[in-house]
Design a protein around this motif. Structure first.
Motif, PDB file in Angstrom:
ATOM      1  N   THR A  51      20.985  42.112  34.612  1.00 28.97           N
ATOM      2  CA  THR A  51      19.630  42.658  34.687  1.00 28.97           C
ATOM      3  C   THR A  51      18.751  41.921  35.690  1.00 28.97           C
ATOM      4  O   THR A  51      17.940  42.543  36.365  1.00 28.97           O
ATOM      5  CB  THR A  51      18.960  42.628  33.304  1.00 28.97           C
ATOM      6  N   GLY A  61      17.528  44.048  38.643  1.00 27.01           N
ATOM      7  CA  GLY A  61      16.063  44.179  38.568  1.00 27.01           C
ATOM      8  C   GLY A  61      15.408  43.731  39.864  1.00 27.01           C
ATOM      9  O   GLY A  61      14.487  44.370  40.369  1.00 27.01           O
ATOM     10  N   ARG A  96      13.071  45.902  42.245  1.00 31.85           N
ATOM     11  CA  ARG A  96      11.721  45.386  42.514  1.00 31.85           C
ATOM     12  C   ARG A  96      11.462  45.349  44.024  1.00 31.85           C
ATOM     13  O   ARG A  96      10.392  45.731  44.495  1.00 31.85           O
ATOM     14  CB  ARG A  96      11.620  43.981  41.915  1.00 31.85           C
ATOM     15  N   SER A 129      11.338  40.223  36.339  1.00 28.06           N
ATOM     16  CA  SER A 129      12.505  40.734  37.081  1.00 28.06           C
ATOM     17  C   SER A 129      13.531  41.320  36.115  1.00 28.06           C
ATOM     18  O   SER A 129      14.098  42.381  36.360  1.00 28.06           O
ATOM     19  CB  SER A 129      13.184  39.617  37.889  1.00 28.06           C
ATOM     20  N   ARG A 130      13.758  40.606  34.996  1.00 27.70           N
ATOM     21  CA  ARG A 130      14.784  41.081  34.055  1.00 27.70           C
ATOM     22  C   ARG A 130      14.307  42.271  33.242  1.00 27.70           C
ATOM     23  O   ARG A 130      15.045  43.235  33.046  1.00 27.70           O
ATOM     24  CB  ARG A 130      15.189  39.949  33.102  1.00 27.70           C
ATOM     25  N   TRP A 189      11.697  45.228  35.620  1.00 30.76           N
ATOM     26  CA  TRP A 189      12.484  45.813  36.706  1.00 30.76           C
ATOM     27  C   TRP A 189      13.934  46.003  36.324  1.00 30.76           C
ATOM     28  O   TRP A 189      14.526  47.045  36.619  1.00 30.76           O
ATOM     29  CB  TRP A 189      12.354  44.957  37.969  1.00 30.76           C
ATOM     30  N   GLY A 190      14.534  45.025  35.638  1.00 31.88           N
ATOM     31  CA  GLY A 190      15.966  45.100  35.322  1.00 31.88           C
ATOM     32  C   GLY A 190      16.284  46.071  34.199  1.00 31.88           C
ATOM     33  O   GLY A 190      17.394  46.591  34.120  1.00 31.88           O
ATOM     34  N   GLU A 191      15.314  46.332  33.287  1.00 31.32           N
ATOM     35  CA  GLU A 191      15.620  47.241  32.177  1.00 31.32           C
ATOM     36  C   GLU A 191      14.891  48.571  32.303  1.00 31.32           C
ATOM     37  O   GLU A 191      15.461  49.619  32.028  1.00 31.32           O
ATOM     38  CB  GLU A 191      15.259  46.581  30.842  1.00 31.32           C
ATOM     39  N   THR A 246      15.128  50.277  36.266  1.00 32.91           N
ATOM     40  CA  THR A 246      16.521  50.618  36.620  1.00 32.91           C
ATOM     41  C   THR A 246      17.073  51.728  35.728  1.00 32.91           C
ATOM     42  O   THR A 246      18.145  52.263  36.024  1.00 32.91           O
ATOM     43  CB  THR A 246      17.450  49.389  36.457  1.00 32.91           C
TER      44      THR A 246
END
Ligand SMILES: O=C(O)CCC(=O)CC(=O)O
Length: 370
Positions: free
Chosen positions: A252, A256, A260, A288-289, A292-294, A297
């Motif tokens: 992630t 992410g 981002r 970020s995690r 953006w990462g979850e 995405t």
């Protein structure tokens, strides 16, 4: 005149994100033979040889070399390959180079994996003695004892022991000089790249306590300890190292960060990362995690739909600085000025006319800057 560079190999699609792999003292790019091919499905994998190791020229460094000198060679290599930002993974001295790059050249390092390595290699005396021994007698006796220093009992990789025997003694000794002088403990809290630390549980050279020291000090770092591995974990437990790297590189935080950058632009993310302090690092890692990462995405909604939702929520809460950033993101996600105006007009109904009024002023300013 072209500067001399370390020998390297490249594998994987040229357009894929770059992953640089560094090896340990006495070995070569062959250290990654059982790991690198699997990583080429997602990355352009560049393996580099330490000076005087594998096929690298010996005279890239000399007596009194430092980890900073080796890091400069890696940056020159990346420049020569047209690689601006890269993920980096390195074993032992190769990992120390990664820590140096992440601490001193954060704009180049997308993510970092430090494998069987340390922030200091147990004081200078041991490495000064080894450098003197090798300068005096060459590498034969050290190569003889390499399996005991590198692998768990009964395991060996003859190719890597041959690499040790065939390394250039002067360059090997210069690498020992670099290990003797190296201590990056003070800089660990400044590292902002998502960092994975991997330790071999039976590693006598850089024991798990050294890995824990790094993971405790680098904000947000994660730690994996591998059973049945000594100092050269990528050779002894390649499947476990590959799995850990795969999760780290495509997990992630990494995906992410990619989204981002795509949505907010490199300039914004570079600025945010450049401004990161030890106090804010965990928050940067968190967004970020998580955001953006979850969320960004998740393919259920398109980025342009997420832009509309986000702008509306920012207007509702009066977050106008963030709104300016997300109007720019909305343009990057394909919304036209007319569509952005239509979103803001709708917020006048659900968030209130004064909020929409301020939002129109912000959006007008941002659109005028294009
Ligand atoms: O070969 C050894 O004895 C281990 C050397 C070390 O810790 C530095 C490295 O592997 O790069």
């Amino acid at each position: 005149m072209t500067a001399k560079l370390p020998h390297h190999t490249t594998e994987g699609a040229p357009a894929a994100p770059a992953l640089l792999l560094g090896s340990s003292v006495g070995t070569s790019t062959a250290l990654w033979d059982a790991v690198a091919p699997e990583l080429t499905t997602t990355h352009r994998v560049v393996r580099w040889d330490l000076p005087g190791h594998g096929k690298s020229p010996a005279d890239l460094i000399g007596p009194g070399a430092t980890v900073a000198d080796l890091a400069a060679l890696v940056l020159a290599l990346a420049d020569s390959l047209g690689i601006d930002r890269f993920a980096y993974a390195g074993v032992s001295l190769g990992g120390a180079v990664g820590l140096h790059l992440a601490a001193h050249h954060p704009e180049r390092v997308e993510s970092l994996a430090v494998i069987c390595s340390s922030a200091h290699f147990g004081g200078s005396a041991r490495w000064e003695e080894r450098a003197a021994l090798v300068r005096r007698e060459g590498l034969a006796s050290l190569a003889e004892s390499a399996p005991d220093r590198w692998f768990t009992s009964g395991f060996t990789v003859p190719r890597l022991v041959d690499d040790h025997r065939n390394a250039d003694p002067g360059a090997y000794a210069a690498c020992c000089d670099a290990l003797a002088a190296y201590d990056i403990r003070d800089a660990l809290p400044t590292i902002t790249a998502p960092t994975l630390v991997v330790a071999g549980r039976e590693d006598p050279a850089t024991p798990p306590a050294h890995a824990r020291e790094i993971a405790d000090a680098v904000p947000g770092a994660s730690l994996t300890e591998l059973a049945g591995a000594s100092h050269l974990a990528p050779a002894e437990r390649p499947e476990a190292v590959t799995a850990a790297l795969r999760t780290h590189l495509t997990g992630t935080a990494a995906s992410g960060m990619a989204v981002r950058r795509a949505v907010l632009g490199d300039a914004h993310v570079d600025r945010a990362q450049g401004n990161t302090t030890p106090f804010t690092a965990r928050f940067q890692d968190f967004i970020s995690r998580y955001a953006w990462g979850e969320i960004w995405t998740d393919p259920t909604l398109a980025h342009r739909e997420r832009s509309m939702i986000t702008m509306t929520a920012l207007v509702a809460h009066g977050h106008y600085d963030e709104l300016a950033m997300h109007v720019r993101a909305a343009r990057r996600n394909g919304l036209t000025p007319e569509e952005i105006g239509a979103v803001l007009l709708q917020t006048a109904v659900y968030c209130g006319v004064p909020a929409a009024n301020s939002a129109f002023a912000v959006a007008q300013r941002v659109l005028a800057e294009e």
